[in-house]
Design a protein around this motif. Structure first.
Motif, PDB file in Angstrom:
ATOM      1  N   ASN A  21       0.808  -1.227   0.000  1.00 53.84           N
ATOM      2  CA  ASN A  21       0.000   0.000   0.000  1.00 53.84           C
ATOM      3  C   ASN A  21       0.838   1.273   0.000  1.00 53.84           C
ATOM      4  OD1 ASN A  21      -2.672   0.720  -0.313  1.00 53.84           O
ATOM      5  ND2 ASN A  21      -2.976   1.137   1.865  1.00 53.84           N
ATOM      6  N   ASN A 228      -6.290  -6.603  -4.182  1.00 59.44           N
ATOM      7  CA  ASN A 228      -5.817  -5.228  -4.447  1.00 59.44           C
ATOM      8  C   ASN A 228      -6.950  -4.334  -4.955  1.00 59.44           C
ATOM      9  OD1 ASN A 228      -3.011  -6.946  -5.411  1.00 59.44           O
ATOM     10  ND2 ASN A 228      -2.777  -5.309  -3.934  1.00 59.44           N
ATOM     11  N   TRP A 229      -7.723  -4.828  -5.957  1.00 59.22           N
ATOM     12  CA  TRP A 229      -8.757  -3.935  -6.495  1.00 59.22           C
ATOM     13  C   TRP A 229     -10.042  -4.003  -5.682  1.00 59.22           C
ATOM     14  CZ3 TRP A 229      -7.170  -8.063  -9.756  1.00 59.22           C
ATOM     15  CH2 TRP A 229      -8.134  -9.029 -10.062  1.00 59.22           C
ATOM     16  N   GLU A 231     -10.188  -4.241  -2.359  1.00 62.25           N
ATOM     17  CA  GLU A 231     -10.029  -3.476  -1.117  1.00 62.25           C
ATOM     18  C   GLU A 231      -9.282  -2.163  -1.314  1.00 62.25           C
ATOM     19  OE1 GLU A 231      -8.584  -5.959   2.094  1.00 62.25           O
ATOM     20  OE2 GLU A 231      -9.623  -7.714   1.285  1.00 62.25           O
ATOM     21  N   GLY A 232      -8.879  -1.884  -2.562  1.00 60.60           N
ATOM     22  CA  GLY A 232      -8.164  -0.634  -2.836  1.00 60.60           C
ATOM     23  C   GLY A 232      -6.788  -0.572  -2.187  1.00 60.60           C
ATOM     24  N   THR A 234      -2.861  -1.011  -2.698  1.00 57.69           N
ATOM     25  CA  THR A 234      -1.915  -1.080  -3.815  1.00 57.69           C
ATOM     26  C   THR A 234      -0.756  -2.014  -3.470  1.00 57.69           C
ATOM     27  OG1 THR A 234      -0.846   0.898  -2.930  1.00 57.69           O
ATOM     28  CG2 THR A 234      -2.394   1.213  -4.749  1.00 57.69           C
ATOM     29  N   LEU A 245      -3.401   3.143  -8.207  1.00 56.81           N
ATOM     30  CA  LEU A 245      -4.811   3.198  -7.790  1.00 56.81           C
ATOM     31  C   LEU A 245      -5.732   3.395  -8.985  1.00 56.81           C
ATOM     32  CD1 LEU A 245      -4.799   5.249  -4.465  1.00 56.81           C
ATOM     33  CD2 LEU A 245      -5.703   2.924  -4.800  1.00 56.81           C
ATOM     34  N   ARG A 249      -8.611   0.811 -10.186  1.00 54.78           N
ATOM     35  CA  ARG A 249     -10.024   1.168 -10.362  1.00 54.78           C
ATOM     36  C   ARG A 249     -10.530   0.690 -11.723  1.00 54.78           C
ATOM     37  NH1 ARG A 249      -8.786   5.819  -7.166  1.00 54.78           N
ATOM     38  NH2 ARG A 249      -8.198   7.008  -9.001  1.00 54.78           N
TER      39      ARG A 249
END
Ligand SMILES: [Zn+2]
Length: 278
Positions: A21, A228-229, A231-232, A234, A245, A249
């Motif tokens: 992240n 990753n996508w 839970e956002g 990175t 990010l 998305r």
């Protein structure tokens, strides 16, 4: 369309690489020095597509020389990678997993490959190029090549692994696809699109393979896993978190499309070797 997931070795990296992240020099130095107890073993997957135009290979995995006996061999790794990358990746390539070995197992040779797509120039994606002499064409986005030629990035993507190879450099063009609306239509019919998904490097390609109404997205290293996508979060290895990010998305939107049969990441332990028909 048939897509085969082939495992071309492993990396043993810091647990922060898939879900760190954050990307900065401090975290990279920490990843290089990470003790074994805080590392995870991740697969290095490459993808063989039975496309109507011919066989297309996406990425090439590790080469046999980096793991001659099929086990982790620090001296062999140091002959191919500088010390900081050797310590970062701790690569291993079990017997039979090098790309030419897996092609031979299927009765194929590199000459049977219509196209080899390189998603980007990190060593775990290009080291196997040396086993693919005779492949029809080897393609890479020009922006990725240019990025890697700029001095600071030489330290991340050793040129000895790819500079002498006959790589054809393709341009991204305006497209409805991708976070930056930038893609390359490899066969001119929308069946295989190299989609610009920046963040991990400056201009890596995800590969969108379309068959009729459905498609598979090969996300390369734009994500380490669906976490990753969803839970956002990175990945902790890259160069621009903001762009990571943005790419995540777009991948999330793409994954939610009912026509999407699968999104596959190169280092996701949950992606098994095997064949997807779509
Ligand atoms: Zn990688």
């Amino acid at each position: 369309m048939k897509l085969h997931v082939l495992r071309c070795g492993t990396i043993r990296v810091s647990g922060t690489v898939p879900f760190g992240n954050t990307v900065d020099l401090k975290s990279t130095f920490r990843q290089i020095a990470e003790p074994d107890s805080r590392r995870v073993v991740l697969p290095v997957s490459v993808f063989l597509i039975e496309h109507p135009c011919g066989l297309v290979l996406v990425d090439t995995g590790w080469c046999r020389e980096i793991s001659p006996a099929g086990v982790y061999d620090s001296a062999a790794v140091r002959r191919l990678l500088p010390a900081h990358l050797a310590a970062f990746y701790r690569p291993c390539l079990p017997p039979g997993e090098a790309i030419h070995e897996q092609l031979a197992e299927r009765g194929l040779s590199p000459r049977d490959l219509h196209t080899v797509v390189l998603t980007h120039l990190d060593p775990d994606h290009v080291a196997g190029l040396r086993h693919l002499d005779g492949a029809g064409r080897i393609v890479l986005p020009e922006d990725e090549y240019f990025w890697s030629c700029r001095t600071v990035y030489k330290t991340r993507q050793p040129q000895s692994l790819w500079i002498d190879r006959p790589i054809e450099r393709l341009y991204y063009r305006g497209s409805p696809l991708g976070p930056n609306r930038w893609a390359n239509d490899l066969f001119g019919d929308g069946s295989l699109m190299l989609v610009n998904v920046p963040g991990h490097t400056d201009a890596p390609a995800a590969v969108l393979v379309r068959s009729g109404r459905s498609f598979v997205l090969l996300a390369a290293d734009a994500a380490s896993s669906p976490r990753n996508w969803r839970e956002g979060i990175t990945p902790g290895f890259g160069f621009d978190r903001r762009m990571q990010l943005k790419s995540l998305r777009w991948i999330a939107e793409t994954a939610a499309d009912p026509a999407c049969a699968a999104v596959l990441c190169s280092h996701d332990p949950a992606v098994p070797s095997g064949t997807i028909v779509f």
